[in-house]
Motif scaffolding. Structure first.
Motif, mmCIF file in Angstrom:
data_model
loop_
_atom_site.group_PDB
_atom_site.id
_atom_site.type_symbol
_atom_site.label_atom_id
_atom_site.label_comp_id
_atom_site.label_asym_id
_atom_site.label_seq_id
_atom_site.Cartn_x
_atom_site.Cartn_y
_atom_site.Cartn_z
ATOM 1 N N LEU B 120 0.823 -1.214 0.000
ATOM 2 C CA LEU B 120 0.000 0.000 0.000
ATOM 3 C C LEU B 120 0.857 1.265 0.000
ATOM 4 O O LEU B 120 0.452 2.294 -0.555
ATOM 5 C CB LEU B 120 -0.912 0.019 1.221
ATOM 6 N N GLY B 121 2.017 1.179 0.651
ATOM 7 C CA GLY B 121 2.864 2.358 0.786
ATOM 8 C C GLY B 121 2.490 3.232 1.973
ATOM 9 O O GLY B 121 2.596 4.456 1.904
ATOM 10 N N ILE B 122 2.032 2.601 3.059
ATOM 11 C CA ILE B 122 1.680 3.377 4.255
ATOM 12 C C ILE B 122 2.528 2.930 5.451
ATOM 13 O O ILE B 122 2.892 1.767 5.570
ATOM 14 C CB ILE B 122 0.183 3.254 4.614
ATOM 15 N N PRO B 123 2.846 3.898 6.351
ATOM 16 C CA PRO B 123 3.707 3.590 7.503
ATOM 17 C C PRO B 123 2.892 3.054 8.679
ATOM 18 O O PRO B 123 2.826 3.670 9.742
ATOM 19 C CB PRO B 123 4.320 4.956 7.833
ATOM 20 N N ALA B 124 2.271 1.886 8.493
ATOM 21 C CA ALA B 124 1.426 1.337 9.554
ATOM 22 C C ALA B 124 2.287 0.871 10.726
ATOM 23 O O ALA B 124 3.238 0.122 10.540
ATOM 24 C CB ALA B 124 0.596 0.181 9.004
ATOM 25 N N PRO B 125 1.971 1.313 11.932
ATOM 26 C CA PRO B 125 2.741 0.889 13.114
ATOM 27 C C PRO B 125 2.195 -0.412 13.704
ATOM 28 O O PRO B 125 1.037 -0.760 13.493
ATOM 29 C CB PRO B 125 2.501 2.045 14.096
ATOM 30 N N VAL B 126 3.048 -1.124 14.447
ATOM 31 C CA VAL B 126 2.595 -2.287 15.207
ATOM 32 C C VAL B 126 1.854 -1.774 16.442
ATOM 33 O O VAL B 126 2.428 -1.027 17.221
ATOM 34 C CB VAL B 126 3.779 -3.188 15.629
ATOM 35 N N ARG B 127 0.601 -2.137 16.599
ATOM 36 C CA ARG B 127 -0.223 -1.594 17.686
ATOM 37 C C ARG B 127 -1.143 -2.649 18.275
ATOM 38 O O ARG B 127 -1.509 -3.618 17.616
ATOM 39 C CB ARG B 127 -1.110 -0.454 17.138
ATOM 40 N N ARG B 128 -1.539 -2.408 19.513
ATOM 41 C CA ARG B 128 -2.617 -3.180 20.110
ATOM 42 C C ARG B 128 -3.941 -2.732 19.502
ATOM 43 O O ARG B 128 -4.076 -1.578 19.089
ATOM 44 C CB ARG B 128 -2.658 -2.946 21.625
ATOM 45 N N SER B 129 -4.899 -3.634 19.471
ATOM 46 C CA SER B 129 -6.217 -3.293 18.938
ATOM 47 C C SER B 129 -6.791 -2.095 19.689
ATOM 48 O O SER B 129 -6.725 -2.031 20.916
ATOM 49 C CB SER B 129 -7.144 -4.505 19.083
ATOM 50 N N GLY B 130 -7.333 -1.127 18.944
ATOM 51 C CA GLY B 130 -7.963 0.039 19.556
ATOM 52 C C GLY B 130 -7.027 1.207 19.761
ATOM 53 O O GLY B 130 -7.482 2.341 19.973
ATOM 54 N N ASP B 131 -5.714 0.977 19.651
ATOM 55 C CA ASP B 131 -4.726 2.049 19.863
ATOM 56 C C ASP B 131 -4.410 2.687 18.509
ATOM 57 O O ASP B 131 -3.429 2.356 17.858
ATOM 58 C CB ASP B 131 -3.473 1.445 20.500
ATOM 59 N N LEU B 132 -5.268 3.610 18.090
ATOM 60 C CA LEU B 132 -5.200 4.106 16.712
ATOM 61 C C LEU B 132 -4.593 5.508 16.572
ATOM 62 O O LEU B 132 -4.357 5.964 15.456
ATOM 63 C CB LEU B 132 -6.610 4.117 16.094
ATOM 64 N N ALA B 133 -4.347 6.197 17.683
ATOM 65 C CA ALA B 133 -3.805 7.559 17.593
ATOM 66 C C ALA B 133 -2.471 7.548 16.857
ATOM 67 O O ALA B 133 -1.554 6.830 17.232
ATOM 68 C CB ALA B 133 -3.639 8.147 18.992
ATOM 69 N N GLY B 134 -2.383 8.328 15.775
ATOM 70 C CA GLY B 134 -1.141 8.401 15.021
ATOM 71 C C GLY B 134 -0.866 7.200 14.146
ATOM 72 O O GLY B 134 0.239 7.050 13.616
#
Lengths: 227, 227
Positions: B120-134
């Protein structure tokens, strides 16, 4: 085993380990706390690629065709060619622009990730380079023709290239299996079953595929550590 | 520390561990050799998927649209919908037929692998579910419209769902981090940073994404072990 015998066994093992560590530290000329030198290795990420035999080059690019160099790779003598092929499996979903790596080999070998194997629909096994007996069938398409190989597609095993100098220093030899951990990662991971490959022509680097790299969040030149 | 003190320390530690193991074995009613009960967990592999808020459902499928159930998932109340979307990022390479999971949530969350994030070309971070800020921006396309979210795309962290019964048995609590090893694998792997999620409604399962699964050669229902 009696408790006394167990205590003796554990003590002997721990003292042997401590002695070995002291030896290594002293050899390195350090008087710091007893810790062995870290076995750090830079990572290179192998995307899907193909090594071609002349027989398949003749079919895909025309009789007598010669690969042309795009750029040198890290290991001396190895290069990425300008030429690419399309890979197809029984699911008929093509993988396009798959890079050919030179020089020409005796046998054609297609190295893909397990993610690629699922896309293609082929049962590619995890194998060492060159171990192609019973590996997966694969179709290669080039500008002048196509060829379906009965075997030749593998998922490359994890491996580390090193010179005899590093092997000696770290007490390793060709074809040893080691375990390697990430140092800095957003998904910390320990890779098992990592083959050590020793040759005077090798520069130190660990080769992992895109699945391992993306699982652990590793990028090219990140360092990992042999445990 | 003197050798004698070291021997004493090691012996004390080992005996404490042995005592604990004996206690556990006895509690389980076994007279077999002294080994702790293995903390075995079945694996479920999460392919890319989307959780939608009603606001985005209205845009993608039409005002007031309701998701329809395709099949129940392993965790009670969760289901795969018949509806799918296409995901697009700045590289304009679409990921098609991305499954929507119900029920409807308060916020739209797109869960992809790092391999997908690169496509996709997006900087998706490794996160816990629901932690969407940023987290990463993402475009969703449905049959009635499209929406580009400024954030909402994540690479899900490794996590284990378990009931309070298993948590109690294994001495774990909600949000603990554990390390998990593969038991049988053609590329043995140890996963670090695995979040423990405890709820009376959870059934025991470890969720990993396709990158982790394909790196280690894991399939759904394979067992792994908390170390």
């Amino acid at each position: 085993m009696s408790t006394a015998a167990l205590i003796e066994l554990i003590t002997r093992e721990v003292l042997a380990e401590l002695k070995e560590r002291r030896g290594k530290t002293t050899a390195a000329g350090s008087s710091a706390p007893v810790t062995p030198a870290a076995k750090r290795v830079p990572v290179a990420i192998s995307a899907r690629h193909v090594h071609l035999a002349q027989k398949e080059i003749d079919i895909l690019f025309g009789p007598g065709y010669q690969l042309t160099k795009r750029n040198d790779l890290y290991q001396p003598g190895e290069f990425a060619a300008n030429e690419v092929v399309t890979l197809v499996g029984p699911k008929l979903r093509p993988l396009t622009n798959v890079r050919i790596l030179g020089p020409v080999r005796d046998r054609t070998q297609v190295e893909i990730s397990r993610t690629d194997a699922i896309t293609l629909g082929i049962p590619a096994p995890v194998r060492r380079s060159g171990d192609l007996a019973g590996s997966a069938p694969i179709t290669l398409v080039g500008p002048k023709g196509s060829v379906t190989l009965p075997e030749g597609a593998i998922i490359a095993n994890r491996h580390i290239h090193m010179s005899p100098v590093e092997a000696e220093k770290w007490g390793l030899k060709d074809n040893d299996e080691v375990t390697v951990r990430t140092i800095k990662s957003d998904r910390p991971t320990i890779f098992g079953g990592v083959q050590v490959r020793v040759s005077p022509k090798f520069k130190l680097v660990m080769h992992i595929d895109t699945d391992d790299a993306n699982a652990a969040g590793l990028q090219c030149n990140d360092e990992v550590e042999i445990r």
